[in-house]
Design an enzyme around this catalytic site. Structure first.
Site, mmCIF file in Angstrom:
data_model
loop_
_atom_site.group_PDB
_atom_site.id
_atom_site.type_symbol
_atom_site.label_atom_id
_atom_site.label_comp_id
_atom_site.label_asym_id
_atom_site.label_seq_id
_atom_site.Cartn_x
_atom_site.Cartn_y
_atom_site.Cartn_z
ATOM 1 C CG HIS A 1 -0.228 0.414 2.678
ATOM 2 N ND1 HIS A 1 0.467 -0.587 3.183
ATOM 3 C CD2 HIS A 1 -0.156 1.584 3.254
ATOM 4 C CE1 HIS A 1 0.957 0.091 4.106
ATOM 5 N NE2 HIS A 1 0.456 1.320 4.221
HETATM 6 C C1 UD1 Z 1 -2.035 5.440 5.658
HETATM 7 C C2 UD1 Z 1 -0.818 5.871 6.185
HETATM 8 C C3 UD1 Z 1 0.315 4.776 6.150
HETATM 9 C C4 UD1 Z 1 -0.291 3.452 6.934
HETATM 10 C C5 UD1 Z 1 -1.514 2.895 6.303
HETATM 11 C C6 UD1 Z 1 -2.144 1.780 6.948
HETATM 12 C C7 UD1 Z 1 -0.397 8.179 5.835
HETATM 13 C C8 UD1 Z 1 0.307 9.372 5.406
HETATM 14 N N1 UD1 Z 1 -0.435 7.168 5.641
HETATM 15 O O1 UD1 Z 1 -1.849 4.951 4.332
HETATM 16 O O2 UD1 Z 1 1.489 5.263 7.054
HETATM 17 O O3 UD1 Z 1 0.438 2.618 6.988
HETATM 18 O O4 UD1 Z 1 -2.484 4.120 6.375
HETATM 19 O O5 UD1 Z 1 -3.290 1.515 6.132
HETATM 20 O O6 UD1 Z 1 -1.232 8.695 6.794
HETATM 21 N N2 UD1 Z 1 -8.817 4.768 1.142
HETATM 22 C C9 UD1 Z 1 -10.149 3.934 0.812
HETATM 23 N N3 UD1 Z 1 -10.768 3.723 2.185
HETATM 24 C C10 UD1 Z 1 -10.219 3.981 3.452
HETATM 25 C C11 UD1 Z 1 -9.082 4.755 3.566
HETATM 26 C C12 UD1 Z 1 -8.261 4.931 2.405
HETATM 27 O O7 UD1 Z 1 -10.743 3.739 -0.297
HETATM 28 O O8 UD1 Z 1 -10.818 3.610 4.319
HETATM 29 C C13 UD1 Z 1 -8.034 5.241 -0.093
HETATM 30 C C14 UD1 Z 1 -8.438 6.540 -0.606
HETATM 31 O O9 UD1 Z 1 -8.425 6.640 -1.760
HETATM 32 C C15 UD1 Z 1 -7.218 7.184 -0.079
HETATM 33 C C16 UD1 Z 1 -6.171 5.946 -0.110
HETATM 34 O O10 UD1 Z 1 -6.970 4.998 0.021
HETATM 35 O O11 UD1 Z 1 -7.018 8.338 -0.868
HETATM 36 C C17 UD1 Z 1 -4.772 6.284 0.702
HETATM 37 O O12 UD1 Z 1 -5.571 6.497 2.113
HETATM 38 P P1 UD1 Z 1 -4.591 7.282 3.087
HETATM 39 O O13 UD1 Z 1 -5.191 7.164 4.406
HETATM 40 O O14 UD1 Z 1 -4.104 8.527 2.598
HETATM 41 O O15 UD1 Z 1 -3.118 6.484 3.130
HETATM 42 P P2 UD1 Z 1 -2.963 4.956 3.360
HETATM 43 O O16 UD1 Z 1 -2.519 4.337 1.959
HETATM 44 O O17 UD1 Z 1 -4.144 4.160 3.798
#
Ligand code: UD1
Length: 380
Positions: free
Chosen positions: A213
């Site tokens: 991820h």
């Molecule tokens: C985040 C953390 C990372 C952690 C990870 C665990 C930051 C910068 N990154 O990364 O350190 O290891 O969580 O999972 O905070 N999305 C969904 N559903 C959700 C959440 C996210 O669809 O419930 C999608 C969205 O398109 C979002 C993308 O995933 O834009 C990334 O989500 P984000 O929370 O920015 O970062 P993670 O990759 O989850």
């Protein structure tokens, strides 16, 4: 201190999947000191999918949060800014004595910035980890949070050294161990009872787990496609189970996803008990997650990390972690090496023992007593 009963009021901030595992042991421990602490739990809503958020609250039995800011997805600035504004509003209402943040996600950064600007002391759990690579968004979060925190709770000696080298005073740093391991040990029985092996028709040590991820692996299409090709290649030797993060799923064309699904076992993000059951029973883990590098090291399961750097070098020095980056040849060579080796290794890392929450809360309790005595004009 807040309130007539002079309890120390602590606002705890969580937002993303790994945060829930880090806060849960602390919430339990704070309950044992109910005379001293009053806790308010804020979920920023950074993770909002059932599989990344609700399932963890339900499984871990976290009594609902007091606030959910529902910040959702967005750019880093949008996500962080929305969380700062929301958290500031809560802090102005709740007037806590301390804000507690965990890990290194955008919600951690937002909580710390909102608190620092209001001159509220901050406790950071999992302080001092460094990859020395500012291209990782988490590295920026870690550095800023550490430099504005009052209590820095670390999980390994390297973290203490990093903080001291950055000029942070030793009396703010407390080596308390790894809070993720508290969660793992607290839930040992429930993990054992998970039926995931039956559900996915898996046999002990006859499968590999894959998670992906991190932006450097999934936002760059060349890297993502090349990693997926390697995994398809590996799946010929041993079944590869791939609980797919929503961020990664969105990046893969549905047609390609259907095609690779014939080779890999792709499943939705799993709950904590199911996922830990898989880790405990697999032959090998391939991952870019920080938390999984730690969990495999604790359990003695070999882990190949699909990154060039790790902020958790102790998992290499004392655990089972090996950095393999993204090169096809290196990954395949290392996978082959481990497929022909025993699955379980003996490891022991200081203070990764299930007592980290106890150590943290003891430090805060001491601070509570100090303030109480100070208020009453006594010396301790
Ligand atoms: C985040 C953390 C990372 C952690 C990870 C665990 C930051 C910068 N990154 O990364 O350190 O290891 O969580 O999972 O905070 N999305 C969904 N559903 C959700 C959440 C996210 O669809 O419930 C999608 C969205 O398109 C979002 C993308 O995933 O834009 C990334 O989500 P984000 O929370 O920015 O970062 P993670 O990759 O989850």
């Amino acid at each position: 201190m807040a309130g007539r009963n002079k309890k120390m009021k602590i606002v705890c901030i969580v937002g993303a999947r790994p945060n829930f595992l880090k806060i849960n042991p602390l919430l339990h421990e704070f309950k044992r000191y109910a005379q001293a602490f009053s806790i308010c739990l804020v979920h920023t809503g950074q993770h909002y999918d059932i599989g990344l958020s609700k399932i963890f609250f339900d499984e871990l039995g976290i009594n609902k949060y007091d606030y959910n800011l529902e910040i959702g997805s967005g750019t880093h600035a949008q996500q962080t800014a929305k969380a700062i504004v929301g958290i500031e509003r809560i802090l102005l209402k709740e007037l806590p004595d301390l804000v507690l943040v965990v890990g290194d996600v955008n919600s951690t950064l937002a909580g710390a910035i909102a608190a620092a600007k209001l001159h509220i002391p901050i406790a950071h759990v999992e302080a001092g980890l460094r990859s020395f690579d500012n291209n990782m968004p988490e590295e920026i979060n870690r550095k800023i949070v550490d430099h504005i925190s009052t209590y820095l709770f670390t999980s390994c000696p390297e973290a203490n050294e990093n903080l001291k080298k950055e000029g942070i005073s030793s009396d703010k740093i407390f080596f308390v161990g790894n809070i993720m391991i508290d969660s793992l040990l607290d839930n040992k029985k429930r993990i054992k009872f998970s039926k995931i092996l039956n559900r996915l028709k898996l046999k002990k040590e006859e499968f590999i787990i894959l998670t992906l991820h991190r932006p450097e692996n999934v936002e760059n299409m060349d890297n993502l496609v090349s990693l997926l090709k390697v995994m398809v290649n590996i799946s010929v030797k041993l079944r590869v189970v791939f609980p797919i993060h929503p961020r990664t799923r969105k990046k893969i064309d549905p047609f390609i996803l259907r095609r690779i699904n014939k080779k890999l076992t792709i499943v939705n993000p799993l709950g904590y008990f199911d996922f830990q059951k898989l880790i405990a029973n697999c032959k090998l883990v391939l991952t870019d997650s920080g938390g999984i590098q730690e969990e495999t090291s604790f359990l003695g399961i070999p882990c190949l990390t699909l990154l060039d750097k790790t902020e958790r070098p102790i998992t290499i020095r004392c655990g089972t972690n090996h950095l393999v980056g993204r090169s096809k040849d290196v990954i395949i060579r290392e996978v082959n090496r481990f497929l022909n080796r025993p699955t379980k290794y003996k490891t022991k890392i200081k203070f990764w023992d299930g007592k980290t929450a106890r150590r943290i809360v003891r430090v805060l309790f001491y601070e509570y007593k100090k303030r109480l005595n100070h208020k009453n004009g006594n010396k301790i």
